[in-house]
Design a protein around this motif. Sequence first.
Motif, PDB file in Angstrom:
ATOM      1  N   SER A 153       0.776  -1.416   0.072  1.00 56.58           N
ATOM      2  CA  SER A 153      -0.201  -0.149  -0.015  1.00 56.58           C
ATOM      3  C   SER A 153       0.740   1.227  -0.301  1.00 56.58           C
ATOM      4  O   SER A 153       0.145   2.150  -0.395  1.00 56.58           O
ATOM      5  N   THR A 154       1.964   1.058   0.563  1.00 58.23           N
ATOM      6  CA  THR A 154       2.946   2.580   0.188  1.00 58.23           C
ATOM      7  C   THR A 154       3.880   2.466  -0.493  1.00 58.23           C
ATOM      8  O   THR A 154       5.323   2.894  -0.224  1.00 58.23           O
ATOM      9  N   THR A 175       4.528   3.402  -3.671  1.00 54.89           N
ATOM     10  CA  THR A 175       5.262   3.748  -4.080  1.00 54.89           C
ATOM     11  C   THR A 175       6.152   4.876  -3.954  1.00 54.89           C
ATOM     12  O   THR A 175       6.617   5.171  -3.787  1.00 54.89           O
ATOM     13  N   GLU A 176       6.094   5.176  -2.201  1.00 49.90           N
ATOM     14  CA  GLU A 176       6.765   5.700  -1.971  1.00 49.90           C
ATOM     15  C   GLU A 176       8.528   5.176  -1.336  1.00 49.90           C
ATOM     16  O   GLU A 176       8.957   6.073  -1.599  1.00 49.90           O
ATOM     17  N   PRO A 232       4.897  -8.483   7.809  1.00 45.64           N
ATOM     18  CA  PRO A 232       4.723  -9.486   6.794  1.00 45.64           C
ATOM     19  C   PRO A 232       5.437  -9.559   5.278  1.00 45.64           C
ATOM     20  O   PRO A 232       5.952 -10.258   4.468  1.00 45.64           O
ATOM     21  N   MET A 233       4.722  -8.429   4.868  1.00 47.81           N
ATOM     22  CA  MET A 233       4.720  -8.235   2.925  1.00 47.81           C
ATOM     23  C   MET A 233       6.088  -7.420   2.836  1.00 47.81           C
ATOM     24  O   MET A 233       6.308  -7.592   1.472  1.00 47.81           O
ATOM     25  N   VAL A 237       8.747  -8.851   3.708  1.00 49.08           N
ATOM     26  CA  VAL A 237       9.596  -9.866   2.553  1.00 49.08           C
ATOM     27  C   VAL A 237      10.071  -9.746   1.201  1.00 49.08           C
ATOM     28  O   VAL A 237      10.235  -9.525   0.823  1.00 49.08           O
ATOM     29  N   ALA A 242       4.860   9.636   3.438  1.00 52.99           N
ATOM     30  CA  ALA A 242       5.688  11.765   3.844  1.00 52.99           C
ATOM     31  C   ALA A 242       4.381  12.316   5.092  1.00 52.99           C
ATOM     32  O   ALA A 242       4.996  12.541   5.690  1.00 52.99           O
ATOM     33  N   VAL A 243       3.824  11.276   5.351  1.00 54.06           N
ATOM     34  CA  VAL A 243       2.735  11.740   6.642  1.00 54.06           C
ATOM     35  C   VAL A 243       2.830  10.842   7.388  1.00 54.06           C
ATOM     36  O   VAL A 243       3.043  11.705   8.486  1.00 54.06           O
ATOM     37  N   ALA A 300       6.486  11.207   7.855  1.00 52.05           N
ATOM     38  CA  ALA A 300       7.807  11.950   8.086  1.00 52.05           C
ATOM     39  C   ALA A 300       7.864  12.953   9.499  1.00 52.05           C
ATOM     40  O   ALA A 300       8.817  13.136  10.364  1.00 52.05           O
ATOM     41  N   GLY A 354      12.006  11.418   3.640  1.00 49.00           N
ATOM     42  CA  GLY A 354      10.351  11.382   3.855  1.00 49.00           C
ATOM     43  C   GLY A 354       9.631  11.758   3.037  1.00 49.00           C
ATOM     44  O   GLY A 354       9.842  12.180   1.719  1.00 49.00           O
ATOM     45  N   GLY A 355       8.428  10.729   2.038  1.00 47.19           N
ATOM     46  CA  GLY A 355       8.213  10.882   0.772  1.00 47.19           C
ATOM     47  C   GLY A 355       8.392  10.440  -0.763  1.00 47.19           C
ATOM     48  O   GLY A 355       9.628  10.180   0.002  1.00 47.19           O
ATOM     49  N   LEU A 356       7.564  10.173  -1.144  1.00 43.34           N
ATOM     50  CA  LEU A 356       8.150  10.589  -3.010  1.00 43.34           C
ATOM     51  C   LEU A 356       9.240  11.466  -3.044  1.00 43.34           C
ATOM     52  O   LEU A 356      10.280  11.413  -4.081  1.00 43.34           O
ATOM     53  N   LYS A 390       7.677  10.217 -11.202  1.00 47.32           N
ATOM     54  CA  LYS A 390       6.436  11.064  -9.932  1.00 47.32           C
ATOM     55  C   LYS A 390       6.268  12.219 -10.063  1.00 47.32           C
ATOM     56  O   LYS A 390       5.780  13.014  -9.839  1.00 47.32           O
ATOM     57  N   TYR A 394      -0.770 -16.040   7.041  1.00 51.54           N
ATOM     58  CA  TYR A 394       0.822 -16.095   6.824  1.00 51.54           C
ATOM     59  C   TYR A 394       1.608 -15.636   8.362  1.00 51.54           C
ATOM     60  O   TYR A 394       2.457 -17.167   9.236  1.00 51.54           O
ATOM     61  N   TYR A 406       2.504  17.549   4.500  1.00 53.12           N
ATOM     62  CA  TYR A 406       3.459  15.886   4.123  1.00 53.12           C
ATOM     63  C   TYR A 406       2.616  15.650   4.190  1.00 53.12           C
ATOM     64  O   TYR A 406       2.403  14.451   3.220  1.00 53.12           O
ATOM     65  N   THR A 407       1.088  15.162   4.189  1.00 46.19           N
ATOM     66  CA  THR A 407      -0.178  14.876   4.796  1.00 46.19           C
ATOM     67  C   THR A 407      -0.831  14.696   3.280  1.00 46.19           C
ATOM     68  O   THR A 407      -1.214  13.423   2.519  1.00 46.19           O
ATOM     69  N   MET A 439       1.295  15.571   0.687  1.00 44.24           N
ATOM     70  CA  MET A 439       2.222  14.609   0.112  1.00 44.24           C
ATOM     71  C   MET A 439       2.184  13.246  -0.356  1.00 44.24           C
ATOM     72  O   MET A 439       1.759  13.179  -1.560  1.00 44.24           O
ATOM     73  N   ALA A 440       1.335  12.523   0.931  1.00 49.27           N
ATOM     74  CA  ALA A 440       1.192  11.244   1.009  1.00 49.27           C
ATOM     75  C   ALA A 440      -0.070  11.084   0.093  1.00 49.27           C
ATOM     76  O   ALA A 440       0.483  10.056  -0.541  1.00 49.27           O
ATOM     77  N   ILE A 451      -0.823   8.856  -7.517  1.00 55.14           N
ATOM     78  CA  ILE A 451      -0.278   9.103  -8.046  1.00 55.14           C
ATOM     79  C   ILE A 451       0.175   7.617  -8.482  1.00 55.14           C
ATOM     80  O   ILE A 451       0.463   7.064  -9.815  1.00 55.14           O
TER      81      ILE A 451
END
Lengths: 276, 212
Positions: free
Chosen positions: A63-64, A66-67, A93-94, A96, A201-202, A204, A222-224, A243, B49, B187-188, B190-191, B197
């Motif tokens: 889920s994260t 991208t960053e 877990p993910m 890995v 980023a959220v 950071a 912190g972030g992209l 991006k 898992y 920052y939020t 941006m996230a 994206i």
Amino acid sequence: MKIDSQTERRIIFIVLFIAVMLPLIFPIGWTSEVSPHVQMTYDMVDNTPEGSVVLLSFDYDPSTATELQPMAISLIEHAWKNNQRVIATALWPMGVKMADAAFQELLLKYPSKESGVDFVNLGYKTGGMVTIQAMGRDMKSVFPTDTKTIPYEDIPLLKTVRSLKDIQFVISLSAGDPGIKQWIMGAHDMFGVKVAGGTTAVSAPGFLPYINSQNQLYGLLGGLKAASEYEQLLGIVGPATVKMDSQSVAHVLILVFIAIGNVKAYKKRNSKKEGK
Amino acid sequence: MVSTMSVLGTWIGVFFTLSIFSFLFKDNPFYKFAEQVFIGLSAGYGLIYLIYNVLIPNLFHKLIFDFSHNVILLIPATLGLMMLLRLIPSLQWLSKYPLAVVIGTAVGISMLRYMQSDFLNQLTATMINPLAGATKVEIVGNFLLIIGTICGIYFFYFSRKKEGIYSVPSRIGIWFLMISFGASFGYTVMARVSLLIGRLDFLLKDWLHIIK
């Protein structure tokens, strides 16, 4: 023409969608200045001697990605460029699979790098800070095998690694808990191992106080934006750099929306006063 | 050649991405379906898992193949079973004991670590000579750090009415807090844009092949 708030919302979403999509299709090529915390992380990796063993903890899930995935790829590439050997672990877990994906992508560019010699994926361990404390005493008891079930003592990279103290630095790529905070508390504050971090980023701002005179963190991505800055330092045009055009356009657009919203609120307040 | 499973995976990903995005228009059955599948899958994946990567290697495997050296593992195994007794109303009270052990242990470990890392080290980090900075910007930053810390903490001091001169540090503290909230908001944003994206990159690259 009067537009109701529901339609207004939808217009904002559509405009934002288009604003983010267009720079992905037609890149602009904007660059940004490298921030001090990214430079600190880069310097820490760069100043670590050749042959050193370093640890990257993959404390996030898709889920994260991208960053955080561009950060992981850049950090491993930087370590490999300096002939450092990379251990991957995961407190999520993910994580890995994210580590595997990063290594696989980089192996296309660095085919001479060998599993077990230049890098190893030790996998996931539950427990957060307790696991880190145990790693500070004895790595083998925490990770008896790697993800391919090769025993710890048969992995050449790990021959000189008995505990966290034998590792030059730890970088936690973290999307939440457990993550950077546990590594600071466990690895740095208990065993004196250098720790840096990469985070969404959220999250950071919450980690910035740890970059202090006590060196609780040696650097923070912190972030992209930070990921793209790291790619810039490495001299590559990676996924984060591509991006960043979309990110910048979206930010400008959001600033415009905030300005419009404030003008509207100001006008509304004035008309209410006049009405009284 | 791209495998059928890979193509199918991409199409399923596209369906669920668009289903979730459809909520931006209004709540609808596609969104609800995607939401429920996500929750169910996450819970199912997590359970399997944990069984295969935590319980089997760390408990069952050790007890079956080397029982004599791992007798101590019977204690957490028993506590784990007691936790499951929550499902039986007449024996529900037994689950309180493993819960007490978990809470007690977690608090014990965390208290020491947080005290060291979040209190003592953070406090020490603000005890600096502000004039020791290498550049003018650093010196200004050091002063801001000290003033911000003192005034920020003073804002949360409620034992005296903040009037006259006593209200000044409190007001300065509010300014520091507001600026930090603003930075967090930035920052939020941006996230969240990054997440958008990521999804659009997936749609344009993996599905439509418009970008490379």
